[in-house]
Scaffold this active site. Structure first.
Site, mmCIF file in Angstrom:
data_model
loop_
_atom_site.group_PDB
_atom_site.id
_atom_site.type_symbol
_atom_site.label_atom_id
_atom_site.label_comp_id
_atom_site.label_asym_id
_atom_site.label_seq_id
_atom_site.Cartn_x
_atom_site.Cartn_y
_atom_site.Cartn_z
ATOM 1 N N ASP A 189 -2.498 10.594 3.644
ATOM 2 C CA ASP A 189 -3.920 10.271 3.757
ATOM 3 C C ASP A 189 -4.615 11.338 4.583
ATOM 4 O O ASP A 189 -4.528 11.344 5.811
ATOM 5 C CB ASP A 189 -4.105 8.895 4.392
ATOM 6 N N ASP A 233 -12.075 7.373 3.981
ATOM 7 C CA ASP A 233 -10.865 7.126 4.772
ATOM 8 C C ASP A 233 -10.514 5.646 4.824
ATOM 9 O O ASP A 233 -9.498 5.275 5.395
ATOM 10 C CB ASP A 233 -11.046 7.683 6.190
ATOM 11 N N ARG A 265 -7.585 -0.189 1.280
ATOM 12 C CA ARG A 265 -8.116 -1.436 0.693
ATOM 13 C C ARG A 265 -8.556 -1.224 -0.741
ATOM 14 O O ARG A 265 -8.570 -2.158 -1.542
ATOM 15 C CB ARG A 265 -9.249 -1.958 1.567
ATOM 16 N N LYS A 302 0.849 -1.198 0.000
ATOM 17 C CA LYS A 302 0.000 0.000 0.000
ATOM 18 C C LYS A 302 0.880 1.242 0.000
ATOM 19 O O LYS A 302 1.660 1.459 0.916
ATOM 20 C CB LYS A 302 -0.913 0.001 1.221
ATOM 21 N N GLU A 351 -9.372 3.971 2.341
ATOM 22 C CA GLU A 351 -8.856 4.046 0.971
ATOM 23 C C GLU A 351 -7.788 3.008 0.672
ATOM 24 O O GLU A 351 -7.592 2.633 -0.485
ATOM 25 C CB GLU A 351 -8.296 5.453 0.696
ATOM 26 N N LYS A 365 -9.864 13.316 8.212
ATOM 27 C CA LYS A 365 -9.366 12.956 9.533
ATOM 28 C C LYS A 365 -9.264 14.199 10.410
ATOM 29 O O LYS A 365 -9.017 15.310 9.911
ATOM 30 C CB LYS A 365 -7.966 12.337 9.427
ATOM 31 N N ASP A 410 1.663 6.478 5.776
ATOM 32 C CA ASP A 410 0.640 5.572 5.245
ATOM 33 C C ASP A 410 1.103 4.823 4.003
ATOM 34 O O ASP A 410 0.351 4.038 3.444
ATOM 35 C CB ASP A 410 -0.642 6.356 4.958
#
Length: 459
Positions: free
Chosen positions: A230, A307, A311, A225, A309, A237, A248
């Site tokens: 993010d 959020d 996956r 990933k 995102e 967030k 991230d």
């Protein structure tokens, strides 16, 4: 590796005698009466984390006693490189019989500092190691350093292009194939969820791919990933949740680090690495809650939460990897806060659709003292991802079992016949500990490399 010097350069090295409370009395007796009196005067009895120089002639140190915890073998000496006076130190046989490879790795990891933007105030103390130990351990230390560096670099200098560039540089170093799909090329090539997550950023989303090895060799695919920052998207967030989101892309850093180890070891396999690299930003064209995305695998996904995102960018990469029918897919992702709530920051959550894969990874974790913890793919929880307008949602109303439902989402994009494992990894140290400086961290990397070596060295 400036934390080490080899035995050929070991002139004037100070003997380093590793002790603990149990071994200290016998070591002190062997060192003689003067040493015993000196230890008593300094109230030193082999406590972990303490050290004491034994005085020698002319104001020099005759030896150094270093208290350590033998149960934490890899990191027994990790607090010393930045605490000892600068100089050269050599493990002495009068102390604990530490494994030279583990001790030197821990020493190197304890010497690590992220120096791209701030110059270190001092040099780390150096440990003398044998040539064969350095050759065996240096690739591990260098891979961990690289993972840490990638994660620690802020997004302004580690956006999607730069992250993909790290994989490109690895491909060039080893003569591997490399290609990437950028921006709208993702739509043309049928990677719609990667595009959806990254399209709002001024820096184009992309999928980077490295390939290496003969077509007839067992095929291993690593997926990481690569969300370079993010914001949470439109489901933004809060400030404290966004503060460290440069990390991230930690899953991508792990995949690149493991690939570097595999390539350097010249294992007899065919390797592919897939890094979906995006920034989850906010703009007028940001993907929205309630939208439905048709994924590469053909499944429709309702966006319940922007959020969730990670996956989404992974599911297209996993579908693409599965199309190649490899021997094994391993993915890495800083995927859920729920994994941290369940296991804390130091235990990566392992999911696998084959018991033998999970067992092999856990055995390797025990052998390398690099912990993993398996959580179940409890399929009844798939109902938490139900959607009344699409095949599934990317999230759901329930806060229960968040790490498991995220892994179950990913599993929908991996055919049942395809061996696969997913690691939900924090990739971060919240505070300084010996060998684990605050900031980016490689977790499970040594365990995974050991597992890959065991699985493919006999291929």
């Amino acid at each position: 590796m400036d934390a080490w010097i080899t035995a050929t350069d070991a002139a004037d090295a100070i003997p380093l005698i590793a002790v603990d409370r149990e071994s200290f009395p016998a070591v002190a007796v062997a060192l003689g009466d003067d040493a015993q009196r000196w230890c008593a005067a300094n109230d030193f009895a082999g406590e972990a984390g303490r050290f004491l120089a034994l005085p020698g002639a002319g104001g020099t140190a005759a030896a150094l006693l270093a208290g350590c915890d033998r149960r934490d073998a890899v990191f027994a000496l990790a607090s010393l490189p930045l605490r000892l006076p600068e100089g050269r130190y050599a493990l002495d046989a009068r102390g604990l019989a530490l494994d030279a490879g583990e001790a030197s790795l821990g020493w190197a990891l304890g010497a690590y500092r992220f120096s791209r933007y701030k110059k270190p105030s001092r040099r780390a103390a150096q440990l003398v190691v044998a040539d064969d130990v350095a050759q065996r351990t240096a690739p591990l230390a260098e891979a961990i350093f690289h993972v840490r560096d990638l994660i620690n670099t802020p997004t302004e200098d580690m956006g999607p292009a730069e992250l993909a560039g790290s994989l490109r540089a690895l491909a060039e170093r080893h003569g591997a194939g490399y290609r990437e799909w950028v921006g709208d090329e993702l739509l043309a090539a049928n990677f719609p969820t990667i595009h959806a997550v990254g399209r709002a950023s001024h820096r184009a989303p992309r999928l980077a791919e490295l390939t290496h090895g003969p077509a007839d060799a067992p095929h291993l695919v690593l997926v990481g990933k690569g969300v370079c920052f993010d914001t949470g998207g439109l489901d933004i967030k809060p400030a404290d949740g966004m503060r460290w989101m440069k990390k991230d892309m930690g899953g991508a850093a792990h995949a690149i680090g493991l690939a570097a180890l595999v390539l350097a070891a010249k294992l007899p396999l065919r390797l592919s690495v897939l890094i979906p690299a995006v920034e989850n930003a906010i703009a007028g064209n940001a993907y929205r809650p309630g939208e439905i995305v048709r994924t590469r695998a053909g499944h429709t996904v309702e966006i319940d939460n922007t959020d969730a995102e990670g996956r989404l960018v992974l599911c297209d990469a996993l579908a693409y990897a599965s199309e190649q029918k490899p021997d094994l897919i391993l993915d890495f992702a800083t995927l859920t806060g729920a994994a941290r709530i369940a296991l804390g920051p130091e235990l990566p959550a392992l999911f696998a659709n084959r018991d033998e894969i999970a067992d092999g990874l856990l055995d390797a974790a025990r052998a390398t003292r690099d912990p993993l913890w398996r959580l179940p793919l409890w399929r009844p929880y798939l109902t938490m991802l139900d959607s009344h307008v699409a095949d599934l949602a990317n999230s759901g109303a329930s806060r229960h079992a968040g790490a498991i439902t995220a892994a179950l989402y990913l599993e929908r994009f991996v055919p049942e016949a395809q061996p696969w494992a997913h690691l939900d990894v924090y990739s971060w140290n919240d505070s300084d500990k010996p060998g684990h400086p605050r900031g980016g961290e490689a977790q499970g990397l040594r365990a995974y490399f050991e597992f890959v070596k065991r699985r493919y060295a006999r291929a």
